[in-house]
Write a protein that holds these residues in place. Structure first.
Motif, mmCIF file in Angstrom:
data_model
loop_
_atom_site.group_PDB
_atom_site.id
_atom_site.type_symbol
_atom_site.label_atom_id
_atom_site.label_comp_id
_atom_site.label_asym_id
_atom_site.label_seq_id
_atom_site.Cartn_x
_atom_site.Cartn_y
_atom_site.Cartn_z
ATOM 1 N N THR A 48 40.364 40.921 39.257
ATOM 2 C CA THR A 48 40.318 39.643 39.714
ATOM 3 C C THR A 48 38.525 39.382 39.605
ATOM 4 O OG1 THR A 48 39.677 39.425 42.099
ATOM 5 C CG2 THR A 48 41.970 39.390 41.199
ATOM 6 N N ASP A 112 41.003 35.186 42.489
ATOM 7 C CA ASP A 112 41.230 35.898 43.768
ATOM 8 C C ASP A 112 42.466 35.192 44.191
ATOM 9 O OD1 ASP A 112 41.188 36.262 46.635
ATOM 10 O OD2 ASP A 112 39.046 36.997 46.357
ATOM 11 N N GLY A 113 43.572 36.073 44.774
ATOM 12 C CA GLY A 113 44.762 35.409 45.245
ATOM 13 C C GLY A 113 44.696 35.204 46.719
ATOM 14 N N TYR A 114 43.520 35.636 47.461
ATOM 15 C CA TYR A 114 43.518 35.236 48.840
ATOM 16 C C TYR A 114 44.431 36.418 49.548
ATOM 17 C CZ TYR A 114 41.102 30.751 48.527
ATOM 18 O OH TYR A 114 40.231 29.824 48.313
ATOM 19 N N GLY A 119 46.926 32.097 46.743
ATOM 20 C CA GLY A 119 45.943 31.640 45.762
ATOM 21 C C GLY A 119 45.088 30.477 46.212
ATOM 22 N N SER A 120 44.455 30.058 45.238
ATOM 23 C CA SER A 120 43.439 28.885 45.680
ATOM 24 C C SER A 120 43.783 27.520 44.670
ATOM 25 C CB SER A 120 42.047 29.230 45.301
ATOM 26 O OG SER A 120 41.675 29.316 44.228
ATOM 27 N N SER A 123 43.302 28.255 40.707
ATOM 28 C CA SER A 123 44.300 29.002 40.164
ATOM 29 C C SER A 123 45.760 28.221 40.258
ATOM 30 C CB SER A 123 44.483 30.476 40.740
ATOM 31 O OG SER A 123 44.943 30.438 41.913
ATOM 32 N N ARG A 126 48.312 29.947 42.431
ATOM 33 C CA ARG A 126 49.020 31.099 41.921
ATOM 34 C C ARG A 126 48.112 32.467 42.246
ATOM 35 N NH1 ARG A 126 52.244 29.575 36.373
ATOM 36 N NH2 ARG A 126 53.230 27.560 37.129
ATOM 37 N N SER A 127 48.905 33.775 42.243
ATOM 38 C CA SER A 127 48.172 34.758 42.632
ATOM 39 C C SER A 127 48.889 35.922 41.850
ATOM 40 C CB SER A 127 48.165 35.154 44.023
ATOM 41 O OG SER A 127 49.641 35.245 44.433
ATOM 42 N N LEU A 139 49.540 33.848 34.790
ATOM 43 C CA LEU A 139 48.130 33.669 35.414
ATOM 44 C C LEU A 139 46.987 33.685 34.411
ATOM 45 C CD1 LEU A 139 47.517 33.423 38.472
ATOM 46 C CD2 LEU A 139 47.045 35.884 38.573
ATOM 47 N N ASP A 186 45.684 41.093 46.764
ATOM 48 C CA ASP A 186 45.364 41.685 45.447
ATOM 49 C C ASP A 186 45.395 42.765 45.302
ATOM 50 O OD1 ASP A 186 45.176 39.088 44.434
ATOM 51 O OD2 ASP A 186 43.025 38.935 45.018
#
Length: 284
Positions: A48, A112-114, A119-120, A123, A126-127, A139, A186
């Motif tokens: 990421t 970055d998926g948190y 996700g943010s 995205s 999505r993550s 993704l 992640d």
């Protein structure tokens, strides 16, 4: 796809696959710096961008920090040759250290998926966790041209990078812990995807998983010259990542200081394993 320019002269070759810029510096050091110091080839893949849902300038600065850290570990000037490489049909960014071309970095720039895998907005929420579990079909990267990865395509890309480096060791984060169990989503996803890639292309190559956030609960085990070198690498990176501690004194007041004095592996066997049966993909 090119391989390290001086690979033929390397005593060993390691591939380190992490989720974010700084995961390698906190969790897989001093293993990485020891290998470089011993004359080994070193390939690190950042899956990421580590954008944290922010602007491009933030993740690009973190990439510059990673370059500064590896130049510090190699003991050469912070000068890099950066190219776009086609890897398993995907365009990825590759940086080779000019003064030590056996050291290279790959930036896949997925979002970055948190920590929780939600996700943010960048995205579309999505993550990597969702991709790894096949809860989303694909993704997309944050940079241009946008690359879209399915789970299988991401495994193939990681596998191609691993294969090209002819590794004697593959290192990643902790694939054994459960999602949501005190570590970043992640970290778990990248580790599991890396293991799948290793199993496909280099099943006899030892793979080691390194604990992430959870290492804080374990004994401190990095000291002396190893700790000094680890801190120097991190402090070369830190000015490029806003909010990072910039000295031993500053780091002592947070988790960064706990991670710097620790490096712990999980309990995965290095015995080759059979890839798991794919799960039918679904969309969120």
């Amino acid at each position: 796809m090119a391989s390290p320019a001086s690979a033929a002269g390397c005593t060993t070759s390691s591939v380190n696959v992490v989720a974010h810029p700084d995961d390698d510096l906190f969790f897989i050091n001093p293993a990485i710096l020891q290998g470089i110091a011993a004359g080994g080839c070193s390939t690190t893949v950042y899956v990421t961008s580590g954008d944290a849902g922010g602007e491009d300038s933030y993740y690009l600065s973190r990439e510059s920090g990673g370059e500064a850290a590896y130049a510090q570990m190699a003991g050469v000037a912070n000068e890099w040759t950066t190219t776009q490489e086609t890897v398993a049909g995907k365009s990825v960014t590759r940086a080779v250290l000019t003064g030590a071309p056996s050291v290279q970095l790959y930036f896949l720039r997925l979002p970055d998926g948190y920590s929780d895998g939600a996700g943010s907005a960048r995205s579309n929420f999505r993550s990597l966790e969702q991709l790894e579990q096949r809860r989303t079909d694909s993704l997309q990267t944050l940079d241009l041209p946008v690359q879209s990865y399915t789970r299988d395509q991401l495994v193939a890309t990681l596998g191609a990078i691993i294969s090209s480096a002819s590794p004697t060791a593959v290192r990643t984060l902790d694939d054994l812990g459960a999602y949501g169990a005190d570590d970043h989503s992640d970290h778990r996803a990248v580790a599991r995807l890396t293991k799948a890639a290793r199993d496909q292309v280099a099943p006899s190559t030892p793979l080691t998983g390194y604990l992430g956030y959870t290492t804080s609960a374990l004994p401190a085990n990095v000291s002396g010259s190893d700790l000094t070198a680890k801190e120097k690498a991190f402090f070369a990176y830190a000015p490029f990542d806003i909010g990072s501690c910039l000295s031993e004194e500053e780091c002592a007041y947070g988790s960064s200081g706990e991670w710097l004095v620790r490096q712990h592996t999980n309990t995965e066997s290095t015995t080759p394993t059979t890839p798991t049966t794919p799960v039918t993909p679904t969309t969120p």
